[in-house]
Design a protein around this motif. Structure first.
Motif, PDB file in Angstrom:
ATOM      1  N   ALA A 225       0.823  -1.209   0.000  1.00  0.00           N
ATOM      2  CA  ALA A 225       0.000   0.000   0.000  1.00  0.00           C
ATOM      3  C   ALA A 225       0.860   1.263   0.000  1.00  0.00           C
ATOM      4  N   GLY A 226       2.010   1.199   0.670  1.00  0.00           N
ATOM      5  CA  GLY A 226       2.881   2.357   0.720  1.00  0.00           C
ATOM      6  C   GLY A 226       3.593   2.650  -0.585  1.00  0.00           C
ATOM      7  N   LEU A 227       3.490   1.723  -1.543  1.00  0.00           N
ATOM      8  CA  LEU A 227       4.198   1.884  -2.813  1.00  0.00           C
ATOM      9  C   LEU A 227       3.273   2.155  -3.991  1.00  0.00           C
ATOM     10  N   VAL A 228       1.975   2.239  -3.734  1.00  0.00           N
ATOM     11  CA  VAL A 228       1.017   2.413  -4.826  1.00  0.00           C
ATOM     12  C   VAL A 228       1.347   3.645  -5.665  1.00  0.00           C
ATOM     13  N   GLY A 229       1.703   4.722  -5.023  1.00  0.00           N
ATOM     14  CA  GLY A 229       1.942   5.974  -5.737  1.00  0.00           C
ATOM     15  C   GLY A 229       3.340   6.130  -6.291  1.00  0.00           C
ATOM     16  N   ARG A 230       4.126   5.064  -6.308  1.00  0.00           N
ATOM     17  CA  ARG A 230       5.520   5.108  -6.779  1.00  0.00           C
ATOM     18  C   ARG A 230       6.277   6.273  -6.139  1.00  0.00           C
ATOM     19  N   PRO A 231       6.345   6.310  -4.817  1.00  0.00           N
ATOM     20  CA  PRO A 231       6.981   7.440  -4.135  1.00  0.00           C
ATOM     21  C   PRO A 231       8.489   7.469  -4.368  1.00  0.00           C
ATOM     22  N   SER A 232       9.045   8.661  -4.375  1.00  0.00           N
ATOM     23  CA  SER A 232      10.490   8.793  -4.548  1.00  0.00           C
ATOM     24  C   SER A 232      11.223   8.708  -3.212  1.00  0.00           C
ATOM     25  N   VAL A 233      10.520   8.948  -2.114  1.00  0.00           N
ATOM     26  CA  VAL A 233      11.084   8.773  -0.775  1.00  0.00           C
ATOM     27  C   VAL A 233      10.156   7.853   0.004  1.00  0.00           C
ATOM     28  N   ILE A 234      10.736   6.827   0.614  1.00  0.00           N
ATOM     29  CA  ILE A 234       9.936   5.815   1.296  1.00  0.00           C
ATOM     30  C   ILE A 234      10.428   5.660   2.724  1.00  0.00           C
ATOM     31  N   PHE A 235       9.502   5.786   3.679  1.00  0.00           N
ATOM     32  CA  PHE A 235       9.812   5.594   5.089  1.00  0.00           C
ATOM     33  C   PHE A 235       9.317   4.209   5.494  1.00  0.00           C
ATOM     34  N   LEU A 236      10.227   3.365   5.916  1.00  0.00           N
ATOM     35  CA  LEU A 236       9.889   2.011   6.343  1.00  0.00           C
ATOM     36  C   LEU A 236      10.245   1.884   7.823  1.00  0.00           C
ATOM     37  N   ASP A 237       9.216   1.915   8.663  1.00  0.00           N
ATOM     38  CA  ASP A 237       9.416   1.859  10.109  1.00  0.00           C
ATOM     39  C   ASP A 237       9.257   0.411  10.558  1.00  0.00           C
ATOM     40  N   GLU A 238      10.389  -0.267  10.751  1.00  0.00           N
ATOM     41  CA  GLU A 238      10.422  -1.685  11.110  1.00  0.00           C
ATOM     42  C   GLU A 238       9.550  -2.508  10.165  1.00  0.00           C
ATOM     43  N   PRO A 239       9.857  -2.499   8.876  1.00  0.00           N
ATOM     44  CA  PRO A 239       8.968  -3.089   7.875  1.00  0.00           C
ATOM     45  C   PRO A 239       8.862  -4.595   7.897  1.00  0.00           C
ATOM     46  N   THR A 240       9.846  -5.302   8.456  1.00  0.00           N
ATOM     47  CA  THR A 240       9.797  -6.763   8.390  1.00  0.00           C
ATOM     48  C   THR A 240       9.427  -7.402   9.721  1.00  0.00           C
ATOM     49  N   THR A 241       8.988  -6.595  10.674  1.00  0.00           N
ATOM     50  CA  THR A 241       8.524  -7.155  11.938  1.00  0.00           C
ATOM     51  C   THR A 241       7.344  -8.096  11.675  1.00  0.00           C
ATOM     52  N   GLY A 242       7.441  -9.305  12.194  1.00  0.00           N
ATOM     53  CA  GLY A 242       6.354 -10.271  12.019  1.00  0.00           C
ATOM     54  C   GLY A 242       6.474 -11.135  10.788  1.00  0.00           C
ATOM     55  N   LEU A 243       7.469 -10.892   9.946  1.00  0.00           N
ATOM     56  CA  LEU A 243       7.659 -11.707   8.760  1.00  0.00           C
ATOM     57  C   LEU A 243       8.624 -12.844   9.058  1.00  0.00           C
ATOM     58  N   ASP A 244       8.367 -14.024   8.456  1.00  0.00           N
ATOM     59  CA  ASP A 244       9.299 -15.128   8.636  1.00  0.00           C
ATOM     60  C   ASP A 244      10.574 -14.838   7.839  1.00  0.00           C
ATOM     61  N   PRO A 245      11.665 -15.559   8.121  1.00  0.00           N
ATOM     62  CA  PRO A 245      12.956 -15.237   7.493  1.00  0.00           C
ATOM     63  C   PRO A 245      12.924 -15.182   5.971  1.00  0.00           C
ATOM     64  N   SER A 246      12.197 -16.094   5.322  1.00  0.00           N
ATOM     65  CA  SER A 246      12.175 -16.080   3.854  1.00  0.00           C
ATOM     66  C   SER A 246      11.471 -14.836   3.331  1.00  0.00           C
ATOM     67  N   LYS A 247      10.401 -14.417   3.994  1.00  0.00           N
ATOM     68  CA  LYS A 247       9.688 -13.216   3.565  1.00  0.00           C
ATOM     69  C   LYS A 247      10.497 -11.963   3.860  1.00  0.00           C
ATOM     70  N   ARG A 248      11.290 -11.992   4.940  1.00  0.00           N
ATOM     71  CA  ARG A 248      12.180 -10.863   5.212  1.00  0.00           C
ATOM     72  C   ARG A 248      13.152 -10.686   4.058  1.00  0.00           C
ATOM     73  N   GLU A 249      13.723 -11.777   3.586  1.00  0.00           N
ATOM     74  CA  GLU A 249      14.665 -11.677   2.479  1.00  0.00           C
ATOM     75  C   GLU A 249      13.965 -11.216   1.201  1.00  0.00           C
ATOM     76  N   ASP A 250      12.706 -11.625   1.019  1.00  0.00           N
ATOM     77  CA  ASP A 250      11.942 -11.109  -0.127  1.00  0.00           C
ATOM     78  C   ASP A 250      11.808  -9.590  -0.030  1.00  0.00           C
TER      79      ASP A 250
END
Length: 315
Positions: A148-173
């Protein structure tokens, strides 16, 4: 040098708590700035100020050349934000969530649907596109929120702990997604609890503690805070440990440590590695490990804050 994010002297108080106490941040265009710190250090407060969600009490901040206090609308047009917790509408399907955001960003219906489809495939959510978000697992919701944060193709992206809750394989994705965004020219400010994530992604790292910046450098530069490189040699035959220790001690000019059947010591430079290989070979010692490495970011974090990453995650 062009900076997509530049903040100077940010201060913010909540009641008796000084969340930020003169924080400076800068991210070059097309790079990843990692922001590390213990829980409560002020990382999320800084992100919220830069994303125009709250106002600083003091200081200035520019995002894409626009003042976050005076031109919040212009800032919002060019940024994407993913917070610590998924904020999708659970009653809408995954596709409907993304289409709705696209339309809020003034995309036409067809364009919004096309962008939603692209992102659902990118985040491995295409098969769940028609399901309500409330049926998604926690990791799936997190990925939808990131999309959802990428829908508008933003040029600056703030990711506040974006992989919290993701399993290791999804973190690497997700790491792959971040690298792709930067490759395409976006600038990313990343806060994270995972030091391996910052090490893998960040071009530069700012460490915040108690609302203040206590260090800023490249990942390798920060590792030199702890000290130089360490030479480690593990002989195949444990009976040769003393022989290895003698060689390492001569190269390091100091008494080495022996731990877990390996000999380690800080060394002055890269040239030691070649000399170590030659001496080990001349002595006829077979080894299972021979490495020269900088300290880990976890060691850096402990040196700077007095806390390990594992402890502060549990705090």
């Amino acid at each position: 040098m062009s900076f997509s994010i530049r903040a100077e002297g940010l201060r913010k108080r909540f009641g008796d708590t000084q969340a930020l106490d003169g924080v400076d941040l800068a991210a070059r265009q097309g790079s990843v700035l990692g922001v590390l710190g213990p829980n409560g250090a002020g990382k999320t407060t800084a992100v919220r100020i830069l994303a125009t969600l709250i106002k600083a009490d003091e200081g200035t901040a520019l995002v894409n050349g626009h003042d976050v206090a005076r031109e919040p609308g212009r800032v919002r047009e060019s940024i994407g934000l993913t917070g610590q917790y998924a904020s999708v509408d659970e009653l809408l399907t995954g596709e409907q969530n993304l289409v709705m955001i696209g339309q809020l960003l003034d995309l036409g219906g067809r364009q919004a649907r096309a962008r939603a489809k692209e992102l659902l495939e990118w985040f491995d959510l295409a098969e769940a596109a028609s399901r309500p978000a409330k049926t998604y697992s926690g990791g799936m919701r997190r990925r939808l929120d990131l999309a959802a944060g990428l829908v508008g193709r933003p040029s600056v992206i703030f990711l506040d702990e974006p992989t919290t809750g993701l399993d290791p394989s999804k973190r690497e994705d997700m790491w792959g997604v971040v690298r792709s965004l930067v490759h395409d020219g976006s600038t990313v400010l990343l806060t994270t609890q995972y030091l391996d994530e910052a090490d893998a992604l960040a071009d530069e790292i700012t460490v915040i503690d108690h609302g203040r910046v206590i260090a800023h450098d490249t990942p390798d530069g920060l590792k030199h805070v702890v000290g130089g490189q360490t030479l480690t040699i593990r002989p195949l035959d444990p009976s040769r440990l003393d022989d290895v220790a003698a060689i390492v001690g001569e190269l390091a000019g100091a008494r080495p440590e022996i731990h877990n059947r390996a000999v380690s010591a800080p060394v002055p430079g890269d040239e030691v590695l070649g000399e170590a290989v030659a001496r080990i070979a001349a002595a006829g010692i077979a080894v299972t490990e021979l490495s020269l490495h900088l300290p880990s970011l976890d060691e850096v974090f402990f040196t700077l804050t007095g806390r390990t990453a594992a402890l502060q995650e549990a705090a």
